[in-house]
Design a protein around this motif. Structure first.
Motif, PDB file in Angstrom:
ATOM      1  N   VAL A   1      23.359 -30.205  65.976  1.00 47.04           N
ATOM      2  CA  VAL A   1      22.281 -29.231  65.824  1.00 47.04           C
ATOM      3  C   VAL A   1      22.568 -28.012  66.695  1.00 47.04           C
ATOM      4  CG1 VAL A   1      19.818 -28.819  66.216  1.00 47.04           C
ATOM      5  CG2 VAL A   1      20.589 -30.966  65.187  1.00 47.04           C
ATOM      6  N   ARG A   2      23.016 -28.238  67.923  1.00 43.44           N
ATOM      7  CA  ARG A   2      23.357 -27.115  68.801  1.00 43.44           C
ATOM      8  C   ARG A   2      24.491 -26.284  68.204  1.00 43.44           C
ATOM      9  NH1 ARG A   2      22.530 -30.785  73.032  1.00 43.44           N
ATOM     10  NH2 ARG A   2      24.760 -31.242  73.099  1.00 43.44           N
ATOM     11  N   ALA A   3      25.507 -26.964  67.653  1.00 44.62           N
ATOM     12  CA  ALA A   3      26.639 -26.254  67.051  1.00 44.62           C
ATOM     13  C   ALA A   3      26.175 -25.426  65.861  1.00 44.62           C
ATOM     14  CB  ALA A   3      27.728 -27.236  66.631  1.00 44.62           C
ATOM     15  N   ARG A   4      25.292 -25.983  65.037  1.00 44.10           N
ATOM     16  CA  ARG A   4      24.774 -25.261  63.873  1.00 44.10           C
ATOM     17  C   ARG A   4      23.951 -24.055  64.332  1.00 44.10           C
ATOM     18  NH1 ARG A   4      21.978 -29.201  60.631  1.00 44.10           N
ATOM     19  NH2 ARG A   4      20.135 -28.817  61.847  1.00 44.10           N
ATOM     20  N   HIS A   5      23.110 -24.225  65.343  1.00 44.40           N
ATOM     21  CA  HIS A   5      22.305 -23.118  65.849  1.00 44.40           C
ATOM     22  C   HIS A   5      23.194 -22.039  66.449  1.00 44.40           C
ATOM     23  CE1 HIS A   5      18.106 -25.163  66.113  1.00 44.40           C
ATOM     24  NE2 HIS A   5      18.788 -25.571  65.056  1.00 44.40           N
ATOM     25  N   LEU A   6      24.224 -22.455  67.149  1.00 42.10           N
ATOM     26  CA  LEU A   6      25.162 -21.498  67.732  1.00 42.10           C
ATOM     27  C   LEU A   6      25.888 -20.723  66.638  1.00 42.10           C
ATOM     28  CD1 LEU A   6      26.440 -20.410  70.322  1.00 42.10           C
ATOM     29  CD2 LEU A   6      28.123 -22.253  70.178  1.00 42.10           C
ATOM     30  N   MET A   7      26.283 -21.394  65.579  1.00 44.69           N
ATOM     31  CA  MET A   7      26.964 -20.739  64.464  1.00 44.69           C
ATOM     32  C   MET A   7      26.045 -19.699  63.831  1.00 44.69           C
ATOM     33  SD  MET A   7      28.490 -22.485  60.980  1.00 44.69           S
ATOM     34  CE  MET A   7      26.915 -23.234  60.582  1.00 44.69           C
ATOM     35  N   VAL A   8      24.783 -20.053  63.584  1.00 47.02           N
ATOM     36  CA  VAL A   8      23.823 -19.124  62.989  1.00 47.02           C
ATOM     37  C   VAL A   8      23.596 -17.944  63.933  1.00 47.02           C
ATOM     38  CG1 VAL A   8      21.395 -18.871  62.317  1.00 47.02           C
ATOM     39  CG2 VAL A   8      22.716 -20.845  61.528  1.00 47.02           C
ATOM     40  N   THR A   9      23.459 -18.212  65.213  1.00 46.13           N
ATOM     41  CA  THR A   9      23.230 -17.154  66.192  1.00 46.13           C
ATOM     42  C   THR A   9      24.424 -16.207  66.253  1.00 46.13           C
ATOM     43  OG1 THR A   9      21.881 -18.702  67.462  1.00 46.13           O
ATOM     44  CG2 THR A   9      22.605 -16.710  68.590  1.00 46.13           C
ATOM     45  N   ARG A  10      25.631 -16.747  66.242  1.00 44.40           N
ATOM     46  CA  ARG A  10      26.834 -15.899  66.275  1.00 44.40           C
ATOM     47  C   ARG A  10      26.895 -14.985  65.059  1.00 44.40           C
ATOM     48  NH1 ARG A  10      31.357 -20.279  68.239  1.00 44.40           N
ATOM     49  NH2 ARG A  10      30.877 -20.167  70.448  1.00 44.40           N
ATOM     50  N   LEU A  11      26.563 -15.529  63.895  1.00 42.45           N
ATOM     51  CA  LEU A  11      26.567 -14.707  62.690  1.00 42.45           C
ATOM     52  C   LEU A  11      25.504 -13.609  62.779  1.00 42.45           C
ATOM     53  CD1 LEU A  11      27.122 -17.446  59.964  1.00 42.45           C
ATOM     54  CD2 LEU A  11      28.740 -15.669  60.651  1.00 42.45           C
ATOM     55  N   ALA A  12      24.346 -13.936  63.351  1.00 42.94           N
ATOM     56  CA  ALA A  12      23.285 -12.939  63.510  1.00 42.94           C
ATOM     57  C   ALA A  12      23.721 -11.849  64.492  1.00 42.94           C
ATOM     58  CB  ALA A  12      21.997 -13.607  63.994  1.00 42.94           C
ATOM     59  N   VAL A  13      24.384 -12.244  65.574  1.00 43.62           N
ATOM     60  CA  VAL A  13      24.865 -11.283  66.560  1.00 43.62           C
ATOM     61  C   VAL A  13      25.912 -10.352  65.933  1.00 43.62           C
ATOM     62  CG1 VAL A  13      26.226 -11.081  68.696  1.00 43.62           C
ATOM     63  CG2 VAL A  13      24.319 -12.674  68.576  1.00 43.62           C
ATOM     64  N   ARG A  14      26.685 -10.888  65.008  1.00 45.87           N
ATOM     65  CA  ARG A  14      27.704 -10.067  64.330  1.00 45.87           C
ATOM     66  C   ARG A  14      27.079  -9.113  63.311  1.00 45.87           C
ATOM     67  NH1 ARG A  14      32.072 -13.884  61.967  1.00 45.87           N
ATOM     68  NH2 ARG A  14      32.766 -11.917  61.072  1.00 45.87           N
ATOM     69  N   GLY A  15      25.766  -9.187  63.139  1.00 46.49           N
ATOM     70  CA  GLY A  15      25.077  -8.218  62.289  1.00 46.49           C
ATOM     71  C   GLY A  15      24.720  -8.726  60.902  1.00 46.49           C
TER      72      GLY A  15
END
Length: 170
Positions: free
Chosen positions: A120-134
């Motif tokens: 779950v943490r890895a999935r949230h981190l992946m979503v957050t990274r994509l959001a940070v990338r715009g």
């Protein structure tokens, strides 16, 4: 007519040499040829069955290996989602694992459903990274295969840290 008593297989093999001598000593030339042909036919069938069992065993080993490899497809796909859309990443992994893209999608869904905290943490981190990338929620949804509502739920604490839901009665 020659009949053999039904016995467990190992004792049958233990007494096989004795039985052979008794049969061979009491048969004429033509009967011996018939017995030899019967033994050869039996041996061909036994070898064919042994080869079939060896093939089945090899196939089972291959299937187990492929299944073990597919268990890691979720991690592989999440890495590829940083570069490609979900359908394209599934096709890449399908080719790599020699299976249909639907199989990759299935194992990715299993990966996403896993309630393991690290996952779950890895999935949230992946979503957050994509959001940070715009990327917007729709693009993140396409890349990850998650629903847009799930994306916004994951990003809510990141984008609005002070807007936590209040407890009832507080």
């Amino acid at each position: 007519m020659l009949t053999m008593p039904v016995k467990p297989f190992k004792p049958l093999l233990n007494g096989f040499d004795n039985m052979d001598r008794k049969i061979i000593d009491n048969l004429d030339r033509e009967a011996l040829i018939i017995v030899a042909e019967a033994y050869e036919k039996f041996a061909r069938k036994a070898r064919a069955k042994a080869a079939e069992l060896a093939d089945r065993e090899a196939n089972l080993i291959d299937i187990r290996s492929r299944l073990n490899n597919l268990m890691n497809v979720g991690f592989e796909l999440s890495e590829l989602l940083n570069q490609y859309e979900k359908t394209h990443a599934e096709k890449i992994l399908a080719k790599r694992h020699d299976c249909p893209p639907e199989t990759v999608a299935h194992y990715y869904k299993l990966f996403l459903r896993t309630n393991d905290a690290a996952t779950v943490r890895a999935r949230h981190l992946m979503v957050t990274r994509l959001a940070v990338r715009g990327f917007g929620n729709r693009e993140i949804s396409k890349r990850t295969g998650l629903h847009e509502v799930s994306i916004s739920r994951i990003l809510r604490p990141v984008l609005r840290p002070g807007s936590q839901k209040r407890k009832k009665g507080a």
